[in-house]
Enzyme design. Sequence first.
Site, PDB file in Angstrom:
ATOM      1  N   LEU A 186      30.676  33.349  48.250  1.00 27.96           N
ATOM      2  CA  LEU A 186      31.153  33.156  49.616  1.00 27.96           C
ATOM      3  C   LEU A 186      30.476  31.941  50.251  1.00 27.96           C
ATOM      4  CD1 LEU A 186      31.197  36.858  50.812  1.00 27.96           C
ATOM      5  CD2 LEU A 186      33.067  35.493  49.856  1.00 27.96           C
ATOM      6  N   ARG A 193      33.589  36.600  43.844  1.00 31.18           N
ATOM      7  CA  ARG A 193      33.746  35.278  44.431  1.00 31.18           C
ATOM      8  C   ARG A 193      32.483  34.942  45.216  1.00 31.18           C
ATOM      9  NH1 ARG A 193      36.993  32.278  42.212  1.00 31.18           N
ATOM     10  NH2 ARG A 193      37.288  30.997  44.048  1.00 31.18           N
ATOM     11  N   ASP A 242      23.054  36.880  45.981  1.00 30.54           N
ATOM     12  CA  ASP A 242      22.191  38.011  45.597  1.00 30.54           C
ATOM     13  C   ASP A 242      20.815  37.928  46.244  1.00 30.54           C
ATOM     14  OD1 ASP A 242      23.540  37.728  42.257  1.00 30.54           O
ATOM     15  OD2 ASP A 242      24.290  38.807  44.019  1.00 30.54           O
ATOM     16  N   HIS A 301      24.537  44.889  43.622  1.00 33.63           N
ATOM     17  CA  HIS A 301      24.192  44.024  42.495  1.00 33.63           C
ATOM     18  C   HIS A 301      23.576  44.890  41.399  1.00 33.63           C
ATOM     19  CE1 HIS A 301      23.038  40.383  40.391  1.00 33.63           C
ATOM     20  NE2 HIS A 301      21.822  40.860  40.272  1.00 33.63           N
TER      21      HIS A 301
END
Length: 204
Positions: A93, A91, A145, A109
Amino acid sequence: KRVAVLISGRGSNMNSLISAAMHPDYPAEIALVLANKPDAGGLAKAEEMGIPTAVVDHRDYKGDREAFERAVDEILRTAKIEIVALAGFMRLLTPFLVNAWKDRMLNIHPALLPSFKGLATHERALDEGVKIHGATVHFVSAEMDDGPIIAQGAVPVLDDDTPATLAARVLSVEHQIYPKALALVASGKARLRDQRVATGAADA
Ligand code: GRF
């Protein structure tokens, strides 16, 4: 430090964090596993390993992302959580939860950031013909990320790799670096200095 692991799926990274935290001298305890999907496979695994679980189904909040996050945040605070580890948590954020847990929320990641942000990282790595690929644990920031990097692990890309074979090689590195990265943060060894993380360890 009390840690919550947030998952959406099978939770293989959750599994490696729970196993690492079982060692008496590990500086964190996995106090809660929270999933955004009631059918997340990791929930059963967590229960099997005696870890309390919770579900906040994002579909109950009909696209109101912040309302979903407030429900998650309430559970985290009630459980006196100090660090949040996103592990296969799919999800995005909003600034609400990111700011509420600034410098106390980690994510893993499956790529060597800043390369290959986003999804389908292994396919993209193969398409680009990179020879080295890997995984990154980073503090979560408002941009996807993109937060300060805490730890990375590299793997070779082989000529006959498929996305599946490359993903498996990266996943095994994820399982090594996430427990180390979490320990660095929980023990206070990971220090944030102007958006970069000093961990005091050559190989984090
Ligand atoms: C892994 O590739 C991880 O890097 C990404 O989600 C995938 C599944 O993780 N964040 P897990 O097996 O559910 O921990």
